[in-house]
Design a protein around this motif. Structure first.
Motif, PDB file in Angstrom:
ATOM      1  N   MET A   1       0.804  -1.218   0.000  1.00 46.97           N
ATOM      2  CA  MET A   1       0.000   0.000   0.000  1.00 46.97           C
ATOM      3  C   MET A   1       0.839   1.271   0.000  1.00 46.97           C
ATOM      4  SD  MET A   1      -3.384  -0.540   2.263  1.00 46.97           S
ATOM      5  CE  MET A   1      -4.643  -1.707   1.744  1.00 46.97           C
ATOM      6  N   ILE A   4       1.327   2.640  -3.381  1.00 48.23           N
ATOM      7  CA  ILE A   4       0.140   3.332  -3.910  1.00 48.23           C
ATOM      8  C   ILE A   4       0.089   4.745  -3.340  1.00 48.23           C
ATOM      9  CG2 ILE A   4      -2.385   3.320  -3.962  1.00 48.23           C
ATOM     10  CD1 ILE A   4      -2.248   0.253  -3.842  1.00 48.23           C
ATOM     11  N   TYR A   8       0.252   8.118  -5.651  1.00 46.13           N
ATOM     12  CA  TYR A   8      -0.806   9.139  -5.710  1.00 46.13           C
ATOM     13  C   TYR A   8      -0.387  10.449  -5.044  1.00 46.13           C
ATOM     14  CZ  TYR A   8      -3.920   6.080  -8.142  1.00 46.13           C
ATOM     15  OH  TYR A   8      -4.477   5.283  -9.121  1.00 46.13           O
ATOM     16  N   TYR A  15      -3.177  15.601 -10.803  1.00 47.05           N
ATOM     17  CA  TYR A  15      -4.246  14.620 -10.968  1.00 47.05           C
ATOM     18  C   TYR A  15      -5.517  15.220 -11.578  1.00 47.05           C
ATOM     19  CZ  TYR A  15      -7.463  10.859 -10.079  1.00 47.05           C
ATOM     20  OH  TYR A  15      -8.394   9.867 -10.263  1.00 47.05           O
ATOM     21  N   ASN A  19      -7.532  14.320 -14.891  1.00 46.33           N
ATOM     22  CA  ASN A  19      -8.939  13.903 -14.847  1.00 46.33           C
ATOM     23  C   ASN A  19      -9.782  14.578 -15.924  1.00 46.33           C
ATOM     24  OD1 ASN A  19      -9.062  11.977 -12.977  1.00 46.33           O
ATOM     25  ND2 ASN A  19     -10.155  13.139 -11.427  1.00 46.33           N
ATOM     26  N   TYR A  23     -11.548  11.608 -17.783  1.00 49.90           N
ATOM     27  CA  TYR A  23     -12.930  11.274 -17.424  1.00 49.90           C
ATOM     28  C   TYR A  23     -13.893  12.262 -18.066  1.00 49.90           C
ATOM     29  CZ  TYR A  23     -10.571   8.771 -13.639  1.00 49.90           C
ATOM     30  OH  TYR A  23      -9.757   7.972 -12.915  1.00 49.90           O
ATOM     31  N   ALA A  47     -12.614   5.373  -2.207  1.00 52.10           N
ATOM     32  CA  ALA A  47     -11.344   5.779  -2.838  1.00 52.10           C
ATOM     33  C   ALA A  47     -11.607   7.053  -3.644  1.00 52.10           C
ATOM     34  CB  ALA A  47     -10.748   4.675  -3.685  1.00 52.10           C
ATOM     35  N   CYS A  48     -12.082   8.042  -2.937  1.00 49.30           N
ATOM     36  CA  CYS A  48     -12.608   9.270  -3.567  1.00 49.30           C
ATOM     37  C   CYS A  48     -11.527  10.114  -4.224  1.00 49.30           C
ATOM     38  CB  CYS A  48     -13.344  10.103  -2.522  1.00 49.30           C
ATOM     39  SG  CYS A  48     -12.284  10.600  -1.138  1.00 49.30           S
ATOM     40  N   GLY A  49     -10.269   9.893  -3.881  1.00 51.60           N
ATOM     41  CA  GLY A  49      -9.208  10.726  -4.447  1.00 51.60           C
ATOM     42  C   GLY A  49      -9.457  12.188  -4.135  1.00 51.60           C
ATOM     43  N   TRP A  52     -13.436  13.843  -7.538  1.00 45.96           N
ATOM     44  CA  TRP A  52     -14.041  14.059  -8.859  1.00 45.96           C
ATOM     45  C   TRP A  52     -15.523  13.682  -8.872  1.00 45.96           C
ATOM     46  CZ3 TRP A  52     -15.893  10.425 -12.572  1.00 45.96           C
ATOM     47  CH2 TRP A  52     -16.203  10.988 -13.817  1.00 45.96           C
ATOM     48  N   ASP A  68     -10.398   7.612   1.490  1.00 50.20           N
ATOM     49  CA  ASP A  68      -9.260   7.357   0.600  1.00 50.20           C
ATOM     50  C   ASP A  68      -8.024   7.089   1.446  1.00 50.20           C
ATOM     51  OD1 ASP A  68      -8.755   7.934  -2.629  1.00 50.20           O
ATOM     52  OD2 ASP A  68      -6.918   8.065  -1.420  1.00 50.20           O
ATOM     53  N   GLY A  88      -8.824   6.215   5.128  1.00 49.17           N
ATOM     54  CA  GLY A  88      -9.150   4.826   5.445  1.00 49.17           C
ATOM     55  C   GLY A  88      -8.896   3.931   4.249  1.00 49.17           C
ATOM     56  N   ALA A  90     -10.174   0.585   1.757  1.00 42.82           N
ATOM     57  CA  ALA A  90     -11.364  -0.102   1.238  1.00 42.82           C
ATOM     58  C   ALA A  90     -11.550  -1.466   1.891  1.00 42.82           C
ATOM     59  CB  ALA A  90     -11.211  -0.268  -0.273  1.00 42.82           C
ATOM     60  N   GLU A  91     -10.439  -2.051   2.355  1.00 43.33           N
ATOM     61  CA  GLU A  91     -10.492  -3.406   2.890  1.00 43.33           C
ATOM     62  C   GLU A  91     -10.984  -3.442   4.333  1.00 43.33           C
ATOM     63  OE1 GLU A  91      -8.021  -1.909   1.393  1.00 43.33           O
ATOM     64  OE2 GLU A  91      -7.457  -3.101  -0.357  1.00 43.33           O
ATOM     65  N   HIS A 111      -6.792  -1.423  -7.340  1.00 45.87           N
ATOM     66  CA  HIS A 111      -5.735  -1.321  -6.314  1.00 45.87           C
ATOM     67  C   HIS A 111      -6.051  -2.171  -5.077  1.00 45.87           C
ATOM     68  CE1 HIS A 111      -3.664   1.896  -8.294  1.00 45.87           C
ATOM     69  NE2 HIS A 111      -4.668   2.731  -8.201  1.00 45.87           N
ATOM     70  N   TYR A 150       0.493   8.410 -15.670  1.00 46.98           N
ATOM     71  CA  TYR A 150      -0.706   8.631 -16.474  1.00 46.98           C
ATOM     72  C   TYR A 150      -0.530   9.601 -17.650  1.00 46.98           C
ATOM     73  CZ  TYR A 150      -3.981   5.996 -13.669  1.00 46.98           C
ATOM     74  OH  TYR A 150      -4.647   4.995 -13.047  1.00 46.98           O
TER      75      TYR A 150
END
Ligand SMILES: C[S@@+](CC[C@H](N)C(=O)[O-])C[C@H]1O[C@@H](n2cnc3c(N)ncnc32)[C@H](O)[C@@H]1O
Length: 222
Positions: A1, A4, A8, A15, A19, A23, A47-49, A52, A68, A88, A90-91, A111, A150
């Protein structure tokens, strides 16, 4: 992690610019429409980053939550959007069971530890809660995988298109080009919930030749 977070943190400054290129508004509308979001719903942007998607929920009279892993990304969302944004993973989501009417997760699931995250989505959704997960389908993963950054990928995509390669056709016609991650994500979610899948082809916005693909996996908690 840690990798990651480092990645980011490094790209958090550029970023949002990226985007705008990658997107489309159509994608965000599609995600929100599939989640059937209604007034007064409690919605999690997983995972709001930099927010967006959360931003597109503003003005809909919903309670926005975002979580996130990367503090630098999250800080931007916190600054801009009227919602509850927490650090936080996701797991192990920092929420009580059956908290959300809808959970949205744009371009982050690959991820995660798929099984653990799918279990957490299931746990924290209310009964009949909706979820929408998107994941990219790279048209030419061989080249993309060689590029970690990216903007570099976008340039390659542009060159690819300028060279006359129809990216959307490549995605549709060549089954090997489908990103196997998406299959695995679908499988993990399917263990807990009914899922449906749609392909969406305008990740790179309105310029129709600059298309890329993403899969939208959605459904309702049983
Ligand atoms: C490509 S960005 C997408 C951000 C946002 N969903 C969007 O639409 O712009 C991926 C995000 O996933 C977050 N992330 C990666 N692994 C995570 C995990 N295990 N738990 C929570 N967030 C994670 C990263 O910190 C990053 O902000």
């Amino acid at each position: 992690m840690n990798n990651i977070i480092q990645f980011y943190t490094k790209i958090s400054k550029t970023y949002d610019l990226m985007n705008h290129v990658v997107y489309s508004e159509r994608l965000s509308r599609k995600i929100i429409e599939l989640a059937e979001i209604k007034e007064h719903n409690t919605v999690l942007d997983l995972a709001c980053g930099t927010g967006w998607l959360s931003r597109r929920l503003e003005g809909r009279n919903v309670l926005i939550h975002g979580v996130d892993l990367t503090p630098f990304m999250l800080a931007k969302a916190k600054r801009r959007i009227n919602g509850d944004f927490v650090l936080g993973v996701a797991e192990a989501l920092p929420y009580r069971s059956e908290s959300f009417d809808a959970i949205l997760c744009n371009m982050a699931f690959s991820h995660f530890d798929y099984q653990a995250a799918a279990g957490e989505i299931y746990r924290t959704l209310k009964p009949k809660g909706r979820f929408v997960v998107t994941d990219s389908v790279d048209p030419n993963p061989g080249i993309y995988d060689a590029l970690a950054y990216y903007p570099a990928r976008s340039i390659v995509k542009l060159l690819w298109v300028l060279a006359g390669q129809p990216i959307d056709k490549t995605v549709r016609d060549n089954s090997k080009a489908f990103d196997l991650k998406s299959e695995k994500i679908r499988f993990a979610l399917g263990e807990y919930m009914e899922t449906k899948v749609e392909l969406h082809y305008d990740l790179l916005g309105p310029a129709s030749r600059l298309k890329s693909g993403c899969e939208i996996i959605h459904g309702i908690k049983r």
